[in-house]
Design an enzyme around this catalytic site. Sequence first.
Site, PDB file in Angstrom:
ATOM      1  NE  ARG A  32      -3.918   0.494   1.985  1.00 29.11           N
ATOM      2  CZ  ARG A  32      -5.174   0.843   2.329  1.00 29.11           C
ATOM      3  NH1 ARG A  32      -5.389   1.831   3.141  1.00 29.11           N
ATOM      4  NH2 ARG A  32      -6.201   0.191   1.832  1.00 29.11           N
ATOM      5  CG  HIS A  59      -8.170   0.663  -3.297  1.00 26.50           C
ATOM      6  ND1 HIS A  59      -7.398  -0.354  -2.763  1.00 26.50           N
ATOM      7  CD2 HIS A  59      -8.943   1.116  -2.269  1.00 26.50           C
ATOM      8  CE1 HIS A  59      -7.690  -0.502  -1.498  1.00 26.50           C
ATOM      9  NE2 HIS A  59      -8.622   0.363  -1.169  1.00 26.50           N
ATOM     10  CD  GLN A  62     -12.997  -1.426  -0.943  1.00 25.78           C
ATOM     11  OE1 GLN A  62     -12.207  -1.292  -0.012  1.00 25.78           O
ATOM     12  NE2 GLN A  62     -14.184  -2.006  -0.784  1.00 25.78           N
ATOM     13  CG  ASP A 147     -12.648   6.933  -1.846  1.00 32.12           C
ATOM     14  OD1 ASP A 147     -12.638   6.820  -0.604  1.00 32.12           O
ATOM     15  OD2 ASP A 147     -11.626   6.782  -2.548  1.00 32.12           O
ATOM     16  CB  CYS A 187     -13.676   1.853  -0.502  1.00 35.43           C
ATOM     17  SG  CYS A 187     -13.010   3.529  -0.550  1.00 35.43           S
ATOM     18  NE  ARG A 215      -9.908  -4.594   0.567  1.00 35.88           N
ATOM     19  CZ  ARG A 215      -9.226  -3.484   0.836  1.00 35.88           C
ATOM     20  NH1 ARG A 215      -9.861  -2.347   1.027  1.00 35.88           N
ATOM     21  NH2 ARG A 215      -7.902  -3.486   0.893  1.00 35.88           N
TER      22      ARG A 215
END
Length: 234
Positions: A32, A59, A62, A147, A187, A215
């Site tokens: 990440r 991402h 996700q 988001d 998310c 996830r």
Amino acid sequence: CLSSGDTQVGGGEQIADSAKVMSSMLDAVMIRTFAHSTVTEFSANSRVPVINGLSDDLHPCQLLADMQTFLEHRGSIQGKTVAWIGDGNNMCNSYIEAAIQFDFQLRVACPEGYEPDARFLALAGDRVTLVRDPRDAVIGAHLVSTDVWTSMGQEEETAKRLALFAPYQVTRALLDLAAPDVLFMHCLPAHRGEEISTDLLDDPRSVAWDQAENRLHAQKALLEFLVPPSYHHA
Ligand code: NVA
């Protein structure tokens, strides 16, 4: 889980060198980070699979969870309409990749100057439509997603973004314009009162908690796919 302070990645050591050392000890690596090139450079020098756990560009993990969540609640997403509201950020870029992969229509509503990456838009062709008014994106949609307005690394822009994105808050009234069986996804972490109204995660159309749980399941499946059970270092 190693934080940036625990490793040399992005520190004194070249990314390629870190990749060679770490991949000699591990079965898979999830990174990440900020610059997407950190993931690709690490991957190019790794002996084991490298998973993008979030970069400035994308991402994807996700999206595995989001697609699993849609499938569980509504069946196939193929041919459905998805609305992305707000920042044309890493999540939005991954929604574009998902639109190509899973064959759905994506409408993106974002302020001018905050469009998703042109490289992904070009790949998507007519699967993705850009609009300015969130209502135009949401009408008849089967899935609405948003988001945070300020992603990691953009903290200095917070005040400017709060003002600019205010018309893009997802509310119950906005969801009322969507298909009757619309799902809402976020998310997380969510900033109630910013990109979503304070009550939105309590709305029965929100599946954010299932999405968060998925996830775990989606990434366990990803590891099973990438790391054969018989894998041993040579
Ligand atoms: N766009 C957000 C996603 C957080 C999971 C960020 O990059 O900070």
